[in-house]
Each structure stands twice: as structure tokens, then as C-alpha cells.
Design a protein around this motif. Structure first.
Motif, short mmCIF file in Angstrom:
data_model
loop_
_atom_site.label_atom_id
_atom_site.label_comp_id
_atom_site.label_asym_id
_atom_site.label_seq_id
_atom_site.Cartn_x
_atom_site.Cartn_y
_atom_site.Cartn_z
N ARG A 48 -4.93 6.62 9.93
CA ARG A 48 -3.70 6.52 9.15
C ARG A 48 -2.53 7.03 9.99
O ARG A 48 -2.65 8.00 10.72
CB ARG A 48 -3.80 7.32 7.87
N PRO A 57 0.70 9.07 10.40
CA PRO A 57 1.25 10.22 9.69
C PRO A 57 2.53 9.87 8.94
O PRO A 57 3.30 9.01 9.38
CB PRO A 57 1.54 11.24 10.79
N ALA A 58 2.76 10.55 7.83
CA ALA A 58 3.97 10.33 7.03
C ALA A 58 5.20 10.58 7.89
O ALA A 58 5.28 11.56 8.62
CB ALA A 58 3.96 11.27 5.83
N GLY A 59 6.14 9.67 7.83
CA GLY A 59 7.39 9.78 8.56
C GLY A 59 7.36 9.21 9.96
O GLY A 59 8.40 9.02 10.59
N ASN A 75 9.09 5.70 10.33
CA ASN A 75 10.54 5.83 10.29
C ASN A 75 11.08 6.41 11.59
O ASN A 75 12.12 5.99 12.10
CB ASN A 75 10.95 6.71 9.10
N ALA A 80 9.50 10.69 5.93
CA ALA A 80 8.35 10.66 5.02
C ALA A 80 8.81 10.45 3.59
O ALA A 80 8.18 9.74 2.82
CB ALA A 80 7.56 11.96 5.15
N GLU A 83 9.63 6.79 3.03
CA GLU A 83 8.47 5.90 3.00
C GLU A 83 7.75 5.95 1.66
O GLU A 83 7.04 5.03 1.32
CB GLU A 83 7.50 6.27 4.12
N ASP A 84 7.93 7.02 0.91
CA ASP A 84 7.25 7.14 -0.39
C ASP A 84 7.81 6.22 -1.42
O ASP A 84 8.82 5.71 -1.44
CB ASP A 84 7.31 8.56 -0.92
#
Length: 66
Positions: free
Chosen positions: A11, A13-15, A18, A62, A65-66
Motif C-alpha cells: 500500500r 502510505p497516506a499522503g 499527493n 493525507a 486523499e481521504d
């Protein structure tokens, strides 16, 4: 993204997406001759902004992206 012949799923990573989009946008805008050096300076500037108490681009990305 998954690895062939494996049950492991990778996966991003969050952010991260972006963060890379921001780099890509700046590379296209500036058209640097040395993209690697430009990327190093770009990320160094983001790190300095974060350490100075400014916005954390990864955390902000992050949230987007949510």
C-alpha cells in the motif's frame, strides 16, 4: 499494488501520492536540467518548512486523499 505470486499487498502510505504529484507539478513548471538534484532540493525545502513549524505536506496530503 500487489507483488506477483505473493499474498502480500503493498500500500502507498497516506499522503505519498499527493507529495509526488506536487513534485511532478514543480518539475513540469520549472523544467530543471537535473531532475534528481531538483527533487532533492524540493524535498529539503518541504522538510525545512515542516521543521520550522509550518505545514506538514505529507499530513496535509493525507487529509486531501481521504
Amino acid at each position: 499494488m500487489s507483488i506477483a505470486s505473493s499474498n502480500t499487498n503493498m500500500r502507498v502510505p497516506a499522503g505519498f501520492r499527493n507529495l509526488l504529484e506536487g513534485l511532478a507539478r514543480e518539475v513540469l513548471r520549472e523544467q530543471p536540467t537535473n531532475v534528481v538534484a531538483f527533487a532533492a532540493q524540493y524535498f529539503q525545502n518541504l522538510l525545512e518548512q515542516r521543521e520550522a513549524g509550518g505545514i506538514d505536506p505529507v499530513a496535509w496530503g493525507a487529509l486531501l486523499e481521504d
